[in-house]
Enzyme design. Structure first.
Site, short mmCIF file in Angstrom:
data_model
loop_
_atom_site.label_atom_id
_atom_site.label_comp_id
_atom_site.label_asym_id
_atom_site.label_seq_id
_atom_site.Cartn_x
_atom_site.Cartn_y
_atom_site.Cartn_z
N TYR A 76 45.23 50.73 51.47
CA TYR A 76 46.75 50.19 51.88
C TYR A 76 46.44 49.79 50.64
O TYR A 76 47.33 50.01 49.78
CB TYR A 76 47.14 50.51 52.79
CG TYR A 76 48.35 50.46 52.13
CD1 TYR A 76 48.79 51.26 52.10
CD2 TYR A 76 49.81 49.40 52.51
CE1 TYR A 76 50.75 51.53 51.22
CE2 TYR A 76 50.60 49.09 52.82
CZ TYR A 76 51.30 50.18 51.90
OH TYR A 76 52.22 50.22 51.79
N LYS A 100 47.52 49.94 46.76
CA LYS A 100 49.01 49.20 46.09
C LYS A 100 48.55 47.85 44.59
O LYS A 100 49.73 47.80 44.05
CB LYS A 100 49.77 48.77 46.59
CG LYS A 100 50.49 49.51 48.71
CD LYS A 100 51.47 50.71 48.08
CE LYS A 100 52.70 49.44 47.38
NZ LYS A 100 53.74 50.44 47.26
#
Length: 291
Positions: A124, A128
Site C-alpha cells: 500500500y 501511494k
C-alpha cells in the site's frame, strides 16, 4: 468554485459534500463510469466536468489486501493518481492529492517531516509513493497532502468499528505500541476547501509540493479506542474495557508503522492552517453517530 473529487463513496468525498457551502459545488467522480486505472476514462471524465480544482481522494485503501494484490494497488494508487494529475494539468486546474503516512517506515522517534526520507514497508505504501511521484511529475500545479488514521461518520473506519464493538463486548484488545495522529475526514475536508481556494487564487510556488495534514495531538490505537468508549459512555452507552496489546499480539499481512506521527509545522507556516485536536473531533464524530 467547482471541485471535482475522485472517490464519491469515500470518507473524504462525503465529508467534502457535507462541509461545502453554497458557493462551492462538489462533483463526485467514481466507478463504474470513472475508473482510475483507465487513463482515457479519467481524462474524459475530468474534462467533461471542467472543474476549477481537482481533489484526488480515491484510493485502493485495503492495506492488507494490497499485499496480495500489489499490481492492482499500483494501478489505482500509483498510475491512477498519475492519470488524475495528467487530466488536471490538461485543463489547467490545480490538483490536491491525498497521500498517507505509510510512505514512511515508522522507525523514527519523532514525527515525520515532509523532507524525511521515505521508505514504505508494504505494498500500500509503495503504491501511494508511486502516486505522489507521478502527481509531481505530471501536474506541477499540485499539492500533495499526507494524512493518517482517518475516521468520520461515514464508511468503514476505526471509530465506527469501536462504537459497534462497544455495544456487545466487555473487553476489546487494541494495539498500544503504534502511535499516530487520529484525523477526522470532516476536518480534512475543511482543510482541503481552504487550500483549494488558495491554490485557485494564488500561483505562489510555495503553496505547491508536499504537506502533512493530520489532526493535532497524538495517540495510540488503544488511546483512541478508550476515547471512543468514554464518549459512548457519556451518552448513556455501556463502557467497554480496553486491553492494551502489542502489535505482535495482533498479526496482520501488512506491517503497520510503529510511528505514524506526521509533523504539520509546514502546513501551519505556509497556509496558516492547523486541524483541530483529535479529542474534540472524536467527540463530535461520536455525537453524530450515537442517537
Amino acid at each position: 468554485m467547482r471541485i471535482a473529487v475522485t472517490g464519491s463513496k469515500g470518507q473524504v468525498a462525503m465529508s467534502l459534500i457535507e462541509r461545502s457551502d453554497r458557493d462551492t459545488e462538489i462533483v463526485p467522480l467514481s466507478r463504474p463510469a470513472f475508473a482510475l486505472e483507465d487513463r482515457q476514462t479519467v481524462l474524459a471524465g475530468i474534462e467533461a466536468v471542467r472543474p476549477d480544482v481537482v481533489i484526488s481522494a480515491a484510493a485502493f485503501t485495503a492495506v492488507d489486501r494490497a499485499e496480495a494484490e500489489e499490481d492492482l494497488a499500483i494501478r489505482v494508487n500509483g498510475e491512477g493518481a498519475g492519470h488524475v494529475a495528467e487530466a488536471a494539468a490538461k485543463i489547467g486546474a490545480p490538483l490536491l492529492h491525498l497521500s498517507t503516512d505509510y510512505v514512511f517506515d515508522g522507525g523514527l522517534d519523532r514525527p515525520y517531516r515532509e523532507d524525511d526520507p521515505t521508505g514504505p514497508t508494504g505494498a500500500y505504501g509503495r503504491s501511494k509513493l508511486i502516486g505522489e511521484k507521478l502527481v509531481a511529475e505530471r501536474c506541477p500545479n499540485s499539492t500533495v497532502l499526507r494524512t493518517a488514521w482517518v475516521y468520520s461518520p461515514f464508511g468503514a473506519n476505526f471509530v465506527r468499528t469501536m462504537l459497534r464493538l462497544n455495544e456487545t463486548r466487555e473487553e476489546v484488545g487494541v494495539v498500544a505500541d503504534q502511535s499516530g495522529n487520529p484525523t477526522s475526514a470532516l476536518d480534512i475536508a475543511d482543510g482541503l476547501l481552504a487550500i483549494a481556494k488558495r491554490l485557485r487564487e494564488d500561483p505562489t510556488p510555495a503553496l505547491r509540493g508536499i504537506f502533512h495534514m493530520t489532526g493535532s495531538g497524538e495517540a495510540t490505537w488503544a488511546d483512541l479506542a478508550e476515547a471512543v468508549f468514554q464518549e459512548a459512555h457519556a451518552r448513556g452507552r455501556r463502557l467497554t474495557h480496553v486491553k492494551r496489546i502489542a502489535t505482535a499480539d495482533y498479526p496482520t499481512p501488512a506491517r503497520r508503522p510503529a510511528n505514524s506521527r506526521l509533523d504539520n509545522a509546514k502546513l501551519r507556516r505556509v497556509y496558516g492552517l492547523a486541524l483541530p485536536d483529535w479529542r474534540g473531533s472524536v467527540a463530535a464524530c461520536c455525537a453524530q453517530l450515537i442517537s
